[in-house]
Motif scaffolding. Structure first.
Motif, short mmCIF file in Angstrom:
data_model
loop_
_atom_site.label_atom_id
_atom_site.label_comp_id
_atom_site.label_asym_id
_atom_site.label_seq_id
_atom_site.Cartn_x
_atom_site.Cartn_y
_atom_site.Cartn_z
N HIS A 1 2.58 5.78 -7.27
CA HIS A 1 1.41 5.83 -8.16
C HIS A 1 1.44 4.72 -9.20
CE1 HIS A 1 0.45 9.68 -6.34
NE2 HIS A 1 1.67 10.10 -6.62
N LEU A 2 2.07 3.60 -8.84
CA LEU A 2 2.11 2.41 -9.67
C LEU A 2 1.55 1.26 -8.86
CD1 LEU A 2 5.76 2.77 -11.04
CD2 LEU A 2 3.66 3.34 -12.27
N ASP A 3 1.07 0.21 -9.55
CA ASP A 3 0.55 -0.94 -8.82
C ASP A 3 1.53 -2.09 -8.76
OD1 ASP A 3 0.34 -1.58 -11.46
OD2 ASP A 3 -1.84 -1.80 -11.47
N GLU A 4 2.63 -2.03 -9.53
CA GLU A 4 3.67 -3.06 -9.45
C GLU A 4 4.97 -2.53 -10.04
OE1 GLU A 4 5.27 -5.70 -8.69
OE2 GLU A 4 3.86 -6.35 -7.17
N SER A 5 6.00 -3.38 -10.03
CA SER A 5 7.35 -2.93 -10.39
C SER A 5 7.67 -3.08 -11.87
CB SER A 5 8.39 -3.71 -9.57
OG SER A 5 8.25 -5.10 -9.79
N MET B 1 11.19 -1.49 -15.72
CA MET B 1 11.14 -1.82 -14.31
C MET B 1 11.18 -0.53 -13.49
SD MET B 1 13.55 -5.20 -13.99
CE MET B 1 12.87 -5.58 -12.37
N ALA B 2 10.33 -0.47 -12.48
CA ALA B 2 10.19 0.74 -11.66
C ALA B 2 10.97 0.57 -10.36
CB ALA B 2 8.72 1.01 -11.37
N PHE B 3 12.14 1.19 -10.28
CA PHE B 3 12.91 1.10 -9.04
C PHE B 3 12.19 1.83 -7.91
CE2 PHE B 3 16.41 1.75 -6.08
CZ PHE B 3 17.07 0.54 -6.16
N GLU B 4 11.34 2.78 -8.27
CA GLU B 4 10.60 3.53 -7.24
C GLU B 4 9.55 2.68 -6.54
OE1 GLU B 4 8.86 5.02 -11.29
OE2 GLU B 4 10.74 4.20 -10.50
N PHE B 5 9.26 1.50 -7.09
CA PHE B 5 8.30 0.59 -6.46
C PHE B 5 9.06 -0.55 -5.80
CE2 PHE B 5 5.28 -2.80 -5.98
CZ PHE B 5 4.07 -2.18 -5.74
N MET B 6 9.26 -0.45 -4.49
CA MET B 6 9.94 -1.47 -3.70
C MET B 6 11.27 -1.90 -4.35
SD MET B 6 6.85 -3.85 -2.20
CE MET B 6 7.95 -4.61 -1.00
N LYS C 1 0.83 -1.21 0.00
CA LYS C 1 0.00 0.00 0.00
C LYS C 1 0.86 1.25 0.00
CE LYS C 1 -3.98 -2.05 2.38
NZ LYS C 1 -4.74 -2.11 3.66
N ASP C 2 1.91 1.26 0.82
CA ASP C 2 2.81 2.42 0.87
C ASP C 2 3.50 2.63 -0.46
OD1 ASP C 2 2.10 2.74 3.50
OD2 ASP C 2 3.92 1.82 4.33
N ALA C 3 3.97 1.54 -1.07
CA ALA C 3 4.67 1.65 -2.35
C ALA C 3 3.75 2.16 -3.44
CB ALA C 3 5.25 0.29 -2.74
N ARG C 4 2.51 1.71 -3.45
CA ARG C 4 1.55 2.16 -4.46
C ARG C 4 1.18 3.62 -4.26
NH1 ARG C 4 -1.71 -3.59 -4.07
NH2 ARG C 4 -0.35 -4.68 -5.57
N ALA C 5 1.08 4.05 -3.01
CA ALA C 5 0.75 5.45 -2.73
C ALA C 5 1.89 6.38 -3.14
CB ALA C 5 0.43 5.62 -1.25
#
Length: 301
Positions: free
Chosen positions: A104-108, A126-131, A97-101
């Motif tokens: 603003h992505l739902d996965e990496s 790949m989104a390094f900003e997501f976990m 939940k924290d990562a998505r908030a």
């Protein structure tokens, strides 16, 4: 205290104070120089002082890769949330939940399609900003979906990697994504479609040990950290001083693990050229009309 200290000085400070946004300046991770954020964005997050390639958000990466910044993102499947009921300092579901908030992505992994230099292409970023771009079951689902979309469109698949490796909160399920993504790459090979990997800083762990090192062409951004275990762990294990630039893009090119190092500003042109070579197809760009040929002069009687 005098009236100058208590009254005049605060008034002067109030007149001189200006509201400065917190994000006006950015500090380079490499040389620690201050750079205007607006200028840094114009330079595609490359430091003008030392040339260091900073991390890039997913949407920026897509916009800088596709022609005219135009692309279509696709809806991607989600895996069951928290299959192991994992908890460390906090619940895995709360971390998601924290990562998505924040991101603003739902996965990496984000997947889009469009054109690069006139060539149709499917691109996964790949989104390094997501976990920290970690790879879990949902990531595996999305990678397979990207491969299937490329096969459906008969287009090459380009993947930009940036990851800390497998997602520890999913245990062995995250490790199973290594063979799963490998099978997806084989699907592309069986279909005769190119698979190009662009490794950015950092690319480590199970990502490097699977799909990130299986490209038909392996490209690294300048000075990107690429490896399985980190250099400090390796140095402590072998108890020897590591070579200068160990696990960096330039070192890996010299030792045959990468094919080339390409600056960010040159990446779209390089990808376009590679796609054209690998597919034997010219870019879908209208050629200029042929010049008229002058009629031969009439022979003298």
């Amino acid at each position: 205290m005098s009236w100058i200290t208590e009254y005049v000085r605060p008034k002067i400070r109030g007149l001189l104070r200006r509201d400065v946004p917190d994000n006006l300046w950015t500090t380079c991770d490499s040389c620690s120089q201050m750079v205007l954020t607006k200028e840094l964005r114009k330079a595609q997050n490359v430091c003008p002082h030392c040339g260091h390639h900073m991390r890039v958000l997913v949407n920026d990466r897509l916009a800088w890769t596709f022609d005219n910044g135009e692309f279509t993102r696709i809806e991607l499947p989600l895996a069951p949330v928290d299959p192991l009921g994992f908890r460390d300092q906090k619940k895995y579901t709360d971390r998601l939940k924290d990562a998505r908030a924040k991101s603003h992505l739902d996965e990496s992994l984000v997947v889009a399609h469009g054109t690069i230099g006139g060539h149709n292409a499917v691109v996964g970023v790949m989104a390094f900003e997501f976990m920290a771009g970690t790879m879990g079951a949902a990531f595996g689902e999305r990678f397979v979906a990207a491969a299937r979309l490329a096969i459906l469109q008969k287009s090459p698949l380009v993947v930009f990697t940036a990851s800390g490796g497998a997602r520890m909160q999913e245990g062995v399920l995250s490790l199973m994504q290594m063979p799963r993504t490998t099978v997806a790459v084989q699907m592309l090979r069986d279909a005769g479609l190119p698979y190009i990997v662009v490794l950015t800083n950092p690319t480590t762990g199970g990502v490097t040990a699977s799909f990130a090192m299986l490209g038909d062409v392996q490209i690294g951004e300048p000075n990107a950290l690429i490896g399985f275990a980190g250099p400090r762990v390796i140095q402590d294990t072998v108890r020897e001083k590591l070579p200068e630039g160990f696990q960096r893009s330039e070192y890996l090119v010299e030792h045959g693990m990468l094919d080339m190092v390409v600056a960010r500003k040159d990446m779209p042109a390089t990808l376009s050229r590679l796609i054209g070579l690998l597919t034997h197809a010219p870019a879908d760009v209208k050629a200029p009309p042929p010049k008229p040929v002058a009629a031969p002069a009439a022979a003298a009687e």
